[in-house]
Design a protein around this motif. Structure first.
Motif, PDB file in Angstrom:
ATOM      1  N   THR A  38       0.828   3.509   8.711  1.00 44.06           N
ATOM      2  CA  THR A  38       0.821   2.054   8.688  1.00 44.06           C
ATOM      3  C   THR A  38       2.059   1.496   9.390  1.00 44.06           C
ATOM      4  O   THR A  38       3.128   2.107   9.351  1.00 44.06           O
ATOM      5  N   PRO A  39       1.908   0.359  10.027  1.00 47.48           N
ATOM      6  CA  PRO A  39       3.089  -0.284  10.620  1.00 47.48           C
ATOM      7  C   PRO A  39       4.091  -0.653   9.531  1.00 47.48           C
ATOM      8  O   PRO A  39       3.725  -0.881   8.380  1.00 47.48           O
ATOM      9  N   VAL A  40       5.344  -0.704   9.900  1.00 46.04           N
ATOM     10  CA  VAL A  40       6.393  -1.099   8.969  1.00 46.04           C
ATOM     11  C   VAL A  40       7.133  -2.300   9.550  1.00 46.04           C
ATOM     12  O   VAL A  40       7.158  -2.508  10.754  1.00 46.04           O
ATOM     13  N   LEU A  42      10.327  -5.527   8.159  1.00 50.50           N
ATOM     14  CA  LEU A  42      11.226  -5.970   7.096  1.00 50.50           C
ATOM     15  C   LEU A  42      10.406  -6.811   6.123  1.00 50.50           C
ATOM     16  O   LEU A  42       9.819  -7.815   6.512  1.00 50.50           O
ATOM     17  N   ILE A  43      10.361  -6.371   4.894  1.00 50.07           N
ATOM     18  CA  ILE A  43       9.594  -7.073   3.879  1.00 50.07           C
ATOM     19  C   ILE A  43      10.546  -7.637   2.832  1.00 50.07           C
ATOM     20  O   ILE A  43      11.740  -7.336   2.847  1.00 50.07           O
ATOM     21  N   HIS A  44      10.015  -8.394   1.910  1.00 48.67           N
ATOM     22  CA  HIS A  44      10.838  -8.932   0.837  1.00 48.67           C
ATOM     23  C   HIS A  44      11.291  -7.822  -0.090  1.00 48.67           C
ATOM     24  O   HIS A  44      12.453  -7.702  -0.419  1.00 48.67           O
ATOM     25  N   GLY A  45      10.347  -7.029  -0.573  1.00 48.87           N
ATOM     26  CA  GLY A  45      10.679  -5.878  -1.394  1.00 48.87           C
ATOM     27  C   GLY A  45      10.636  -6.115  -2.892  1.00 48.87           C
ATOM     28  O   GLY A  45      10.693  -5.174  -3.671  1.00 48.87           O
ATOM     29  N   ASP A  46      10.506  -7.362  -3.319  1.00 51.67           N
ATOM     30  CA  ASP A  46      10.412  -7.674  -4.745  1.00 51.67           C
ATOM     31  C   ASP A  46       9.614  -8.963  -4.915  1.00 51.67           C
ATOM     32  O   ASP A  46       9.947  -9.831  -5.707  1.00 51.67           O
ATOM     33  N   LEU A  47       8.563  -9.079  -4.169  1.00 50.23           N
ATOM     34  CA  LEU A  47       7.766 -10.295  -4.175  1.00 50.23           C
ATOM     35  C   LEU A  47       6.964 -10.391  -5.471  1.00 50.23           C
ATOM     36  O   LEU A  47       6.270  -9.450  -5.849  1.00 50.23           O
ATOM     37  N   GLY A  67      15.385  -9.924  -2.101  1.00 44.45           N
ATOM     38  CA  GLY A  67      14.727  -8.659  -2.371  1.00 44.45           C
ATOM     39  C   GLY A  67      15.014  -8.173  -3.780  1.00 44.45           C
ATOM     40  O   GLY A  67      15.436  -8.933  -4.647  1.00 44.45           O
ATOM     41  N   ASN A  68      14.794  -6.908  -3.996  1.00 35.36           N
ATOM     42  CA  ASN A  68      14.904  -6.324  -5.326  1.00 35.36           C
ATOM     43  C   ASN A  68      16.363  -6.085  -5.699  1.00 35.36           C
ATOM     44  O   ASN A  68      17.042  -5.284  -5.070  1.00 35.36           O
ATOM     45  N   PRO A  69      16.847  -6.741  -6.758  1.00 32.92           N
ATOM     46  CA  PRO A  69      18.265  -6.609  -7.114  1.00 32.92           C
ATOM     47  C   PRO A  69      18.651  -5.233  -7.652  1.00 32.92           C
ATOM     48  O   PRO A  69      19.839  -4.906  -7.677  1.00 32.92           O
ATOM     49  N   ILE A  70      17.693  -4.415  -8.087  1.00 34.31           N
ATOM     50  CA  ILE A  70      18.057  -3.099  -8.618  1.00 34.31           C
ATOM     51  C   ILE A  70      17.989  -2.010  -7.556  1.00 34.31           C
ATOM     52  O   ILE A  70      18.285  -0.863  -7.832  1.00 34.31           O
ATOM     53  N   VAL A  71      17.627  -2.390  -6.341  1.00 37.13           N
ATOM     54  CA  VAL A  71      17.562  -1.437  -5.237  1.00 37.13           C
ATOM     55  C   VAL A  71      18.823  -1.610  -4.389  1.00 37.13           C
ATOM     56  O   VAL A  71      19.218  -2.741  -4.092  1.00 37.13           O
ATOM     57  N   PRO A  72      19.487  -0.525  -4.004  1.00 37.37           N
ATOM     58  CA  PRO A  72      20.685  -0.651  -3.160  1.00 37.37           C
ATOM     59  C   PRO A  72      20.401  -1.456  -1.886  1.00 37.37           C
ATOM     60  O   PRO A  72      19.304  -1.384  -1.323  1.00 37.37           O
ATOM     61  N   PHE A  73      21.395  -2.209  -1.445  1.00 35.45           N
ATOM     62  CA  PHE A  73      21.238  -3.080  -0.281  1.00 35.45           C
ATOM     63  C   PHE A  73      20.700  -2.319   0.933  1.00 35.45           C
ATOM     64  O   PHE A  73      19.839  -2.806   1.647  1.00 35.45           O
ATOM     65  N   GLU A  74      21.195  -1.103   1.154  1.00 34.72           N
ATOM     66  CA  GLU A  74      20.740  -0.330   2.318  1.00 34.72           C
ATOM     67  C   GLU A  74      19.236  -0.095   2.268  1.00 34.72           C
ATOM     68  O   GLU A  74      18.553  -0.127   3.285  1.00 34.72           O
ATOM     69  N   GLN A  75      18.719   0.129   1.073  1.00 33.03           N
ATOM     70  CA  GLN A  75      17.282   0.363   0.929  1.00 33.03           C
ATOM     71  C   GLN A  75      16.507  -0.951   1.094  1.00 33.03           C
ATOM     72  O   GLN A  75      15.410  -0.956   1.636  1.00 33.03           O
ATOM     73  N   ARG A  76      17.102  -2.062   0.641  1.00 30.29           N
ATOM     74  CA  ARG A  76      16.434  -3.364   0.770  1.00 30.29           C
ATOM     75  C   ARG A  76      16.276  -3.770   2.225  1.00 30.29           C
ATOM     76  O   ARG A  76      15.410  -4.573   2.553  1.00 30.29           O
ATOM     77  N   THR A  77      17.111  -3.282   3.095  1.00 32.50           N
ATOM     78  CA  THR A  77      17.054  -3.677   4.500  1.00 32.50           C
ATOM     79  C   THR A  77      16.334  -2.651   5.372  1.00 32.50           C
ATOM     80  O   THR A  77      16.329  -2.778   6.590  1.00 32.50           O
ATOM     81  N   GLN A  78      15.711  -1.664   4.752  1.00 35.86           N
ATOM     82  CA  GLN A  78      14.911  -0.689   5.507  1.00 35.86           C
ATOM     83  C   GLN A  78      13.524  -1.269   5.778  1.00 35.86           C
ATOM     84  O   GLN A  78      12.971  -1.990   4.952  1.00 35.86           O
ATOM     85  N   TRP A  79      12.981  -0.900   6.899  1.00 32.25           N
ATOM     86  CA  TRP A  79      11.630  -1.333   7.226  1.00 32.25           C
ATOM     87  C   TRP A  79      10.654  -0.570   6.345  1.00 32.25           C
ATOM     88  O   TRP A  79      10.819   0.639   6.124  1.00 32.25           O
ATOM     89  N   GLN A  80       9.664  -1.284   5.819  1.00 35.47           N
ATOM     90  CA  GLN A  80       8.699  -0.688   4.907  1.00 35.47           C
ATOM     91  C   GLN A  80       7.303  -1.201   5.210  1.00 35.47           C
ATOM     92  O   GLN A  80       7.126  -2.175   5.937  1.00 35.47           O
ATOM     93  N   SER A  81       6.337  -0.593   4.566  1.00 34.49           N
ATOM     94  CA  SER A  81       4.951  -1.039   4.693  1.00 34.49           C
ATOM     95  C   SER A  81       4.784  -2.407   4.026  1.00 34.49           C
ATOM     96  O   SER A  81       5.282  -2.622   2.916  1.00 34.49           O
ATOM     97  N   PRO A  82       4.061  -3.302   4.670  1.00 30.56           N
ATOM     98  CA  PRO A  82       3.754  -4.581   4.026  1.00 30.56           C
ATOM     99  C   PRO A  82       2.971  -4.408   2.721  1.00 30.56           C
ATOM    100  O   PRO A  82       2.968  -5.297   1.877  1.00 30.56           O
ATOM    101  N   LEU A 138      -2.166  -3.979   9.524  1.00 30.86           N
ATOM    102  CA  LEU A 138      -0.867  -4.053   8.857  1.00 30.86           C
ATOM    103  C   LEU A 138      -0.936  -3.605   7.399  1.00 30.86           C
ATOM    104  O   LEU A 138       0.074  -3.237   6.819  1.00 30.86           O
ATOM    105  N   LEU A 139      -2.124  -3.656   6.804  1.00 31.20           N
ATOM    106  CA  LEU A 139      -2.265  -3.328   5.393  1.00 31.20           C
ATOM    107  C   LEU A 139      -3.147  -2.094   5.220  1.00 31.20           C
ATOM    108  O   LEU A 139      -4.344  -2.139   5.468  1.00 31.20           O
ATOM    109  N   ASP A 140      -2.529  -1.017   4.791  1.00 30.31           N
ATOM    110  CA  ASP A 140      -3.248   0.206   4.460  1.00 30.31           C
ATOM    111  C   ASP A 140      -3.590   0.138   2.978  1.00 30.31           C
ATOM    112  O   ASP A 140      -2.711   0.263   2.121  1.00 30.31           O
ATOM    113  N   ASP A 141      -4.856  -0.079   2.664  1.00 31.32           N
ATOM    114  CA  ASP A 141      -5.290  -0.250   1.274  1.00 31.32           C
ATOM    115  C   ASP A 141      -4.961   0.954   0.397  1.00 31.32           C
ATOM    116  O   ASP A 141      -4.790   0.798  -0.815  1.00 31.32           O
TER     117      ASP A 141
END
Length: 185
Positions: A38-40, A42-47, A67-82, A138-141
């Motif tokens: 799936t494409p990756v 920058l997502i919100h991460g804690d929507l 984004g997610n406050p319990i996830v380290p900043f470096e992980q919050r700024t990684q590209w991820q699947s929508p 963009l969305l892999d079910d």
């Protein structure tokens, strides 16, 4: 999975037992994530529903960009699947229904129905919107269930560390989500 291990580490003995009993069904779907092409982006991460406001004109606005406050900043700024944000919002709808059912037990059955309809409608709307925009790939079910499970695991960690009165939500959400394939939620 480090997030699963973190949840085990910070959880009470009873919650560790609940999580350990669900280890295989929680972690097994991550094979789909690892194999996904799936494409990756920058997502919100804690929507979740608490971050969306609706105007009088029925426009929707996301009001949190951290984004997610319990996830380290470096992980919050990684590209991820929508799919992570789509799954997070879907699971948040379930959590809102669980809160309603707890606060108003007489509405539990209606809340369950409303959640089922809302999650189904939300996911169909996302799929249809992506299709209409020519972006359906963009969305892999296959990734929605693993990311929903990850969100519940994160809720165990968050509640154990920051808001123990919230623990009833992941405790109730996990079995509902694991029973999803049997026609529930």
């Amino acid at each position: 999975d480090s997030e699963f291990e973190k949840a085990l580490e910070v959880s009470s003995p009873a919650d560790r037992t609940l999580l350990e009993a669900a280890r295989e069904p929680i972690l097994a779907p991550w094979d789909a994530v690892a194999q996904s092409r799936t494409p990756v982006l920058l997502i919100h991460g804690d929507l979740h529903v608490g971050q969306v406001l609706r105007s009088d004109q029925h426009e929707l606005f996301v009001v949190d960009f951290d984004g997610n406050p319990i996830v380290p900043f470096e992980q919050r700024t990684q590209w991820q699947s929508p799919a992570a944000d789509v799954a997070g919002m879907a699971q948040s709808i379930v959590h809102a229904g669980l809160v309603l059912a707890r606060l108003e037990p007489d509405l539990a059955v209606a809340a369950q129905k409303a959640v089922e309809i809302s999650v189904s409608t939300y996911l169909a709307t996302v799929r249809d919107g992506l299709q209409a925009a020519g972006l359906r790939d963009l969305l892999d079910d296959r990734l929605i269930q693993p990311f929903r499970l990850r969100q519940v695991v994160r809720e165990f960690s968050y509640a154990a560390q920051h808001l123990q009165r919230w623990l009833y939500v992941p405790r109730a959400a996990l079995p509902l989500l694991l029973n999803h394939d049997q026609g529930r939620l």
